[in-house]
Design a protein around this motif. Structure first.
Motif, PDB file in Angstrom:
ATOM      1  N   ALA A  35     -43.014  93.107 -82.743  1.00  0.00           N
ATOM      2  CA  ALA A  35     -42.438  91.873 -83.125  1.00  0.00           C
ATOM      3  C   ALA A  35     -40.892  92.885 -84.869  1.00  0.00           C
ATOM      4  O   ALA A  35     -40.061  91.635 -84.550  1.00  0.00           O
ATOM      5  CB  ALA A  35     -43.541  91.005 -83.695  1.00  0.00           C
ATOM      6  N   ILE A  36     -41.169  93.611 -84.894  1.00  0.00           N
ATOM      7  CA  ILE A  36     -41.054  94.347 -86.254  1.00  0.00           C
ATOM      8  C   ILE A  36     -39.645  94.474 -85.427  1.00  0.00           C
ATOM      9  O   ILE A  36     -38.388  94.278 -85.648  1.00  0.00           O
ATOM     10  CB  ILE A  36     -41.158  94.780 -86.813  1.00  0.00           C
ATOM     11  N   TRP A  37     -39.521  95.755 -83.985  1.00  0.00           N
ATOM     12  CA  TRP A  37     -38.248  95.762 -83.623  1.00  0.00           C
ATOM     13  C   TRP A  37     -37.741  94.494 -83.413  1.00  0.00           C
ATOM     14  O   TRP A  37     -36.476  94.675 -82.842  1.00  0.00           O
ATOM     15  CB  TRP A  37     -38.897  96.375 -82.219  1.00  0.00           C
ATOM     16  N   SER A  38     -38.632  93.378 -82.425  1.00  0.00           N
ATOM     17  CA  SER A  38     -37.694  92.495 -81.688  1.00  0.00           C
ATOM     18  C   SER A  38     -36.843  92.057 -83.091  1.00  0.00           C
ATOM     19  O   SER A  38     -35.680  91.161 -82.408  1.00  0.00           O
ATOM     20  CB  SER A  38     -38.765  91.374 -81.308  1.00  0.00           C
ATOM     21  N   ILE A  80     -39.703  86.143 -82.878  1.00  0.00           N
ATOM     22  CA  ILE A  80     -40.558  86.949 -82.854  1.00  0.00           C
ATOM     23  C   ILE A  80     -42.210  86.784 -83.677  1.00  0.00           C
ATOM     24  O   ILE A  80     -43.068  87.724 -82.915  1.00  0.00           O
ATOM     25  CB  ILE A  80     -40.428  86.959 -84.518  1.00  0.00           C
ATOM     26  N   LEU A  81     -42.601  85.100 -83.013  1.00  0.00           N
ATOM     27  CA  LEU A  81     -43.760  84.929 -83.162  1.00  0.00           C
ATOM     28  C   LEU A  81     -44.778  85.447 -81.694  1.00  0.00           C
ATOM     29  O   LEU A  81     -45.853  85.760 -81.512  1.00  0.00           O
ATOM     30  CB  LEU A  81     -44.224  83.821 -84.032  1.00  0.00           C
ATOM     31  N   LEU A  82     -43.729  85.287 -80.730  1.00  0.00           N
ATOM     32  CA  LEU A  82     -44.066  84.680 -79.396  1.00  0.00           C
ATOM     33  C   LEU A  82     -44.724  87.050 -78.955  1.00  0.00           C
ATOM     34  O   LEU A  82     -45.561  87.031 -78.844  1.00  0.00           O
ATOM     35  CB  LEU A  82     -43.597  84.383 -78.715  1.00  0.00           C
ATOM     36  N   THR A  83     -43.479  87.536 -79.793  1.00  0.00           N
ATOM     37  CA  THR A  83     -43.264  88.954 -79.801  1.00  0.00           C
ATOM     38  C   THR A  83     -44.749  89.228 -80.056  1.00  0.00           C
ATOM     39  O   THR A  83     -45.191  90.350 -79.452  1.00  0.00           O
ATOM     40  CB  THR A  83     -42.139  89.240 -79.889  1.00  0.00           C
ATOM     41  N   TRP A  84     -45.248  89.255 -81.842  1.00  0.00           N
ATOM     42  CA  TRP A  84     -46.051  89.281 -81.911  1.00  0.00           C
ATOM     43  C   TRP A  84     -47.027  88.915 -81.410  1.00  0.00           C
ATOM     44  O   TRP A  84     -48.872  90.208 -81.804  1.00  0.00           O
ATOM     45  CB  TRP A  84     -46.500  88.836 -83.563  1.00  0.00           C
ATOM     46  N   LEU A  85     -47.180  87.529 -80.700  1.00  0.00           N
ATOM     47  CA  LEU A  85     -48.720  87.500 -80.624  1.00  0.00           C
ATOM     48  C   LEU A  85     -48.673  87.815 -79.314  1.00  0.00           C
ATOM     49  O   LEU A  85     -50.240  88.663 -78.259  1.00  0.00           O
ATOM     50  CB  LEU A  85     -48.796  85.755 -80.244  1.00  0.00           C
ATOM     51  N   THR A  86     -48.357  88.591 -78.579  1.00  0.00           N
ATOM     52  CA  THR A  86     -48.647  89.114 -77.112  1.00  0.00           C
ATOM     53  C   THR A  86     -48.346  90.561 -77.115  1.00  0.00           C
ATOM     54  O   THR A  86     -48.858  90.736 -75.761  1.00  0.00           O
ATOM     55  CB  THR A  86     -46.799  88.618 -75.716  1.00  0.00           C
ATOM     56  N   ALA A  87     -47.461  91.159 -78.163  1.00  0.00           N
ATOM     57  CA  ALA A  87     -47.122  93.128 -77.843  1.00  0.00           C
ATOM     58  C   ALA A  87     -47.520  93.913 -79.328  1.00  0.00           C
ATOM     59  O   ALA A  87     -47.348  94.992 -78.821  1.00  0.00           O
ATOM     60  CB  ALA A  87     -46.141  93.196 -77.553  1.00  0.00           C
ATOM     61  N   CYS A 140     -32.200  92.370 -75.665  1.00  0.00           N
ATOM     62  CA  CYS A 140     -32.446  91.122 -74.554  1.00  0.00           C
ATOM     63  C   CYS A 140     -34.021  90.890 -73.507  1.00  0.00           C
ATOM     64  O   CYS A 140     -34.580  90.873 -73.968  1.00  0.00           O
ATOM     65  CB  CYS A 140     -31.306  90.306 -74.022  1.00  0.00           C
ATOM     66  N   ALA A 141     -33.335  92.491 -72.947  1.00  0.00           N
ATOM     67  CA  ALA A 141     -34.594  92.762 -71.721  1.00  0.00           C
ATOM     68  C   ALA A 141     -35.451  93.015 -72.187  1.00  0.00           C
ATOM     69  O   ALA A 141     -36.684  92.759 -71.211  1.00  0.00           O
ATOM     70  CB  ALA A 141     -32.799  94.024 -70.769  1.00  0.00           C
ATOM     71  N   MET A 142     -35.134  93.821 -73.763  1.00  0.00           N
ATOM     72  CA  MET A 142     -36.498  94.365 -74.014  1.00  0.00           C
ATOM     73  C   MET A 142     -36.499  93.722 -74.641  1.00  0.00           C
ATOM     74  O   MET A 142     -38.694  93.946 -74.605  1.00  0.00           O
ATOM     75  CB  MET A 142     -35.766  95.686 -75.301  1.00  0.00           C
ATOM     76  N   ILE A 143     -36.620  92.703 -75.834  1.00  0.00           N
ATOM     77  CA  ILE A 143     -37.985  91.720 -76.183  1.00  0.00           C
ATOM     78  C   ILE A 143     -38.123  91.214 -75.132  1.00  0.00           C
ATOM     79  O   ILE A 143     -39.166  90.242 -75.027  1.00  0.00           O
ATOM     80  CB  ILE A 143     -36.269  90.639 -77.279  1.00  0.00           C
ATOM     81  N   LEU A 144     -37.777  90.624 -73.950  1.00  0.00           N
ATOM     82  CA  LEU A 144     -37.969  89.605 -72.195  1.00  0.00           C
ATOM     83  C   LEU A 144     -39.676  91.102 -72.262  1.00  0.00           C
ATOM     84  O   LEU A 144     -40.723  89.794 -71.560  1.00  0.00           O
ATOM     85  CB  LEU A 144     -37.382  89.357 -71.984  1.00  0.00           C
ATOM     86  N   ASP A 145     -38.994  91.935 -71.917  1.00  0.00           N
ATOM     87  CA  ASP A 145     -39.994  93.143 -71.321  1.00  0.00           C
ATOM     88  C   ASP A 145     -41.749  92.722 -72.044  1.00  0.00           C
ATOM     89  O   ASP A 145     -42.380  92.844 -71.606  1.00  0.00           O
ATOM     90  CB  ASP A 145     -39.461  94.324 -70.681  1.00  0.00           C
ATOM     91  N   PHE A 148     -33.442  94.073 -82.975  1.00  0.00           N
ATOM     92  CA  PHE A 148     -32.769  93.746 -82.021  1.00  0.00           C
ATOM     93  C   PHE A 148     -32.036  91.823 -82.298  1.00  0.00           C
ATOM     94  O   PHE A 148     -31.088  92.016 -82.382  1.00  0.00           O
ATOM     95  CB  PHE A 148     -33.430  93.399 -80.745  1.00  0.00           C
ATOM     96  N   LEU A 149     -32.456  91.068 -82.962  1.00  0.00           N
ATOM     97  CA  LEU A 149     -32.297  90.007 -82.978  1.00  0.00           C
ATOM     98  C   LEU A 149     -31.107  90.001 -84.564  1.00  0.00           C
ATOM     99  O   LEU A 149     -30.260  88.923 -84.323  1.00  0.00           O
ATOM    100  CB  LEU A 149     -33.062  88.566 -83.465  1.00  0.00           C
ATOM    101  N   ALA A 150     -31.200  90.820 -85.410  1.00  0.00           N
ATOM    102  CA  ALA A 150     -30.178  91.005 -86.298  1.00  0.00           C
ATOM    103  C   ALA A 150     -29.236  91.586 -86.141  1.00  0.00           C
ATOM    104  O   ALA A 150     -27.679  91.413 -86.527  1.00  0.00           O
ATOM    105  CB  ALA A 150     -31.481  91.412 -87.581  1.00  0.00           C
TER     106      ALA A 150
END
Length: 513
Positions: free
Chosen positions: A310-313, A298-305, A500-505, A316-318
């Motif tokens: 990050a909330i959506w990620s 979630i932190l990595l998603t927040w920093l990049t996107a 998983c694909a959406m988070i990595l994308d 998805f993880l939940a």
């Protein structure tokens, strides 16, 4: 009324128009080579309007696809060839063809069965068997079928003249369309020829002969096959010999047996390297507490996107955690991360090397085409032969399928760097390393990152296929759902793969977006 005064400007315009007209006439004459005055007149009519202008070309109407092919208009020749072939086949079938051949074959097949049933009926009557009535009804049914098929054959024979007339009508229509559209198509090719003189012009004798022979072979083979079915075995099936296939199979098997016997050390070394990276990633993703992994993602998603992504990620993880897919999702990410990391580590340097070496790129391009177009189940066969089943084999299979985009897009990005920028850097004393790291790679980074993204996405697409050879993870759940028609499990596991694909994308492409 005052007389019109000729100014130097109007004289110049008239002279320019006259020169343009003469130049155009010379170009048309050079392009068509035959009957230039006719084509000059018709090209002028066609060029005067942006819409389709109908003219009549007798030679194109008579010779049809041969004319179009000789003129180099193959995109027109082939459709007209198909239509004319269909028309000629219908004419030949209607006038000379054996329309009732298939019906007679069915009659012959039924007569063989009928003869057998008559013999059984006679034996049953002679022995007084109670099956005589059954055989009698069977014989009567077969005789009725034969009568119906014979009536159908007679009806088909009477339809021959109508089939021929339909073929004639289709042929006439095709000829008229070709005659009307020929000059328009040729004028378009003339316009292309003006900007590219490498386009063939005229009607070379070699092209006329090639077109005529090609069309004649196509028409003759089609007429013989459809009008007289079964009489020419060469046209029914491709000529082959079963021994060719057997020898080829034995040769392929011998080659792979040689590779397995003599390359065991190499394959073991590759498997060992894959195992090292795979075990390390499984330790990170699977053995680490879930809250740590989820927080880092979630932190990595927040920093990049950004915060919204990050909330959506997190959502998805939940989803994966609450439905019990967490461990398998992390196993999938470890497997995917191993394949993607190896593909990127190999692919980006390979693309950098090939970007400035056209011959080398031309050499590896067919290999990459093979890797992307060959069905996954086919190249899984040698992978299993070399690496066995299990996760290393799944990693290799995933790399073969998903490793080429990063190479292609790295080459595309580096070749897209403006030469003016590179020359300016060289003029200011930049060496090769500075040029690569400070000029080429930064400017090519969007394309390279797109290649990384595509490699990751294609690797995820192999999750289910890789599970067939022992890869664990979400693909195993989808495969089990397919085997037992468990719709709910398959859909839920499929959504986990999608998330998983959406988070990595978003992590890879977030900053650029």
């Amino acid at each position: 009324m005052m007389d019109q005064i000729n100014t130097p400007l109007t004289d110049n315009e008239a002279e320019a128009a006259r020169i343009y007209t003469e130049e155009r006439r010379k170009n048309i004459a050079e392009f068509v080579r035959t009957n230039p005055e006719y084509y000059i007149e018709n090209f002028d009519k066609i060029g005067a309007s942006s819409r389709f202008t109908a003219t009549f070309n007798m030679m194109a109407g008579l010779f049809g696809p041969v004319w179009f092919g000789a003129r180099g208009l193959w995109s027109w020749a082939l459709p007209f060839l198909i239509i004319e072939t269909l028309a000629i086949v219908q004419i030949a079938r209607g006038l000379f063809g054996d329309l009732a051949a298939e019906a007679r074959e069915r009659i012959a097949s039924i007569e063989g069965t009928l003869e057998l049933r008559r013999e059984q009926l006679a034996a049953a009557i002679e022995s007084g068997s109670d099956k005589a009535d059954v055989y009698r009804r069977t014989v009567e049914s077969l005789e009725a079928s034969i009568g119906g098929i014979r009536a159908e054959a007679d009806a088909l024979a009477e339809q021959g003249i109508w089939i021929a007339l339909a073929g004639v009508a289709l042929l006439v229509i095709a000829k008229l369309v070709q005659a009307v559209s020929a000059n328009w198509a040729l004028e378009k090719r003339f316009s292309e020829w003006l900007s590219d003189n490498s386009i063939r012009s005229g009607m070379p004798v070699s092209q006329i002969a090639f077109s005529a022979v090609f069309m004649a072979i196509i028409v003759l083979a089609s007429v013989l096959h459809y009008s007289f079915p079964g009489r020419f075995s060469l046209l029914d099936a491709f000529p082959t010999n079963p021994d060719f296939r057997i020898v080829s199979i034995e040769g392929v098997e011998a080659f792979f047996a040689f590779c397995v016997a003599n390359g065991e050390a190499l394959f073991d070394a590759i498997t060992y390297c894959i195992r090292l990276l795979l075990d390390a990633l499984e330790l990170v993703f699977v053995s680490t507490p879930w809250i740590v992994v989820a927080s880092l993602i979630i932190l990595l998603t927040w920093l990049t996107a950004g915060i919204r992504t990050a909330i959506w990620s997190g959502a998805f993880l939940a989803y994966m955690g609450l439905l019990g897919f967490w461990d398998k999702a992390m196993t999938t990410l470890a497997l995917l991360g191993t394949a993607a990391c190896l593909s990127i580590v190999i692919g980006i340097p390979l693309g950098m090397f090939a970007a400035r070496r056209p011959r080398f790129y031309a050499f590896i391009q067919p290999i990459m085409d093979f890797m992307q177009t060959m069905p996954a189940f086919v190249f899984m066969i040698p992978v299993i032969a070399f690496f066995g089943t299990g996760k290393p084999a799944a990693v290799v299979t995933t790399m073969i399928f998903g490793g080429t985009p990063v190479v292609r897009l790295t080459v595309l990005g580096l070749r897209g760097v403006p030469e003016s920028v590179r020359e300016a850097a060289i003029a200011f004393g930049a060496n090769k390393w500075y040029l690569l790291t400070r000029v080429d790679l930064p400017l090519a980074s969007p394309s390279i990152r797109a290649g990384i993204n595509q490699t990751i996405m294609l690797s995820l697409a192999m999750v289910v296929v890789a599970s067939l050879i022992g890869a664990k993870g979400l693909g195993e759940d989808v495969l089990e759902a397919l085997q037992y028609a468990n719709v709910g499990q398959g859909i839920l596991a499929g959504f986990s793969i999608l998330f998983c694909a959406m988070i990595l994308d978003r992590i890879v492409q977030g900053a650029r977006k």
